[in-house]
Design a protein around this motif. Sequence first.
Motif, PDB file in Angstrom:
ATOM      1  N   GLY A 109       0.761  -1.241   0.000  1.00  0.00           N
ATOM      2  CA  GLY A 109       0.000   0.000   0.000  1.00  0.00           C
ATOM      3  C   GLY A 109       0.790   1.288   0.000  1.00  0.00           C
ATOM      4  N   ALA A 110       2.126   1.212   0.018  1.00  0.00           N
ATOM      5  CA  ALA A 110       2.915   2.447  -0.028  1.00  0.00           C
ATOM      6  C   ALA A 110       2.685   3.159  -1.358  1.00  0.00           C
ATOM      7  CB  ALA A 110       4.402   2.140   0.138  1.00  0.00           C
ATOM      8  N   VAL A 111       2.644   4.477  -1.310  1.00  0.00           N
ATOM      9  CA  VAL A 111       2.518   5.287  -2.514  1.00  0.00           C
ATOM     10  C   VAL A 111       3.925   5.718  -2.930  1.00  0.00           C
ATOM     11  CG1 VAL A 111       1.557   7.381  -3.533  1.00  0.00           C
ATOM     12  CG2 VAL A 111       0.239   6.113  -1.837  1.00  0.00           C
ATOM     13  N   LEU A 112       4.289   5.434  -4.161  1.00  0.00           N
ATOM     14  CA  LEU A 112       5.597   5.792  -4.700  1.00  0.00           C
ATOM     15  C   LEU A 112       5.430   6.983  -5.632  1.00  0.00           C
ATOM     16  CD1 LEU A 112       6.880   2.210  -5.520  1.00  0.00           C
ATOM     17  CD2 LEU A 112       7.136   3.506  -3.397  1.00  0.00           C
ATOM     18  N   ILE A 113       6.370   7.903  -5.554  1.00  0.00           N
ATOM     19  CA  ILE A 113       6.305   9.142  -6.333  1.00  0.00           C
ATOM     20  C   ILE A 113       7.644   9.332  -7.016  1.00  0.00           C
ATOM     21  CG2 ILE A 113       5.922  11.637  -6.235  1.00  0.00           C
ATOM     22  CD1 ILE A 113       4.588  11.097  -3.456  1.00  0.00           C
ATOM     23  N   ARG A 114       7.601   9.702  -8.299  1.00  0.00           N
ATOM     24  CA  ARG A 114       8.836   9.997  -9.025  1.00  0.00           C
ATOM     25  C   ARG A 114       8.591  11.094 -10.037  1.00  0.00           C
ATOM     26  NH1 ARG A 114       9.617   4.811 -13.134  1.00  0.00           N
ATOM     27  NH2 ARG A 114       7.943   5.393 -14.562  1.00  0.00           N
ATOM     28  N   GLU A 115       9.664  11.744 -10.445  1.00  0.00           N
ATOM     29  CA  GLU A 115       9.638  12.769 -11.499  1.00  0.00           C
ATOM     30  C   GLU A 115       9.968  12.046 -12.803  1.00  0.00           C
ATOM     31  OE1 GLU A 115       9.782  15.643 -14.100  1.00  0.00           O
ATOM     32  OE2 GLU A 115       9.078  16.104 -12.093  1.00  0.00           O
ATOM     33  N   SER A 116       9.219  12.305 -13.842  1.00  0.00           N
ATOM     34  CA  SER A 116       9.418  11.583 -15.097  1.00  0.00           C
ATOM     35  C   SER A 116      10.814  11.786 -15.683  1.00  0.00           C
ATOM     36  CB  SER A 116       8.359  11.988 -16.125  1.00  0.00           C
ATOM     37  OG  SER A 116       8.469  13.374 -16.413  1.00  0.00           O
TER      38      SER A 116
END
Length: 64
Positions: free
Chosen positions: A29-36
């Motif tokens: 359930g962790a939300v992962l965030i990245r810059e394209s």
Amino acid sequence: MTAQTLSWQKSTYSGEEGDCVELAVAKGGAVLIRESDEPGVVLSTTPSALARFLHAIKRGAAGS
């Protein structure tokens, strides 16, 4: 982080030019965030922490 197949999604407001933030949900359930532009740099947070952050941005309080 262990290798897994992630389904990265970006906002429809991003268009096709890139320069966008992408989100994925990891196992557990962790939300992962990245810059394209930097897909190898990934931040991890919880759904509730992300919701509080987005709420603060909408209120204009994120920089306070």
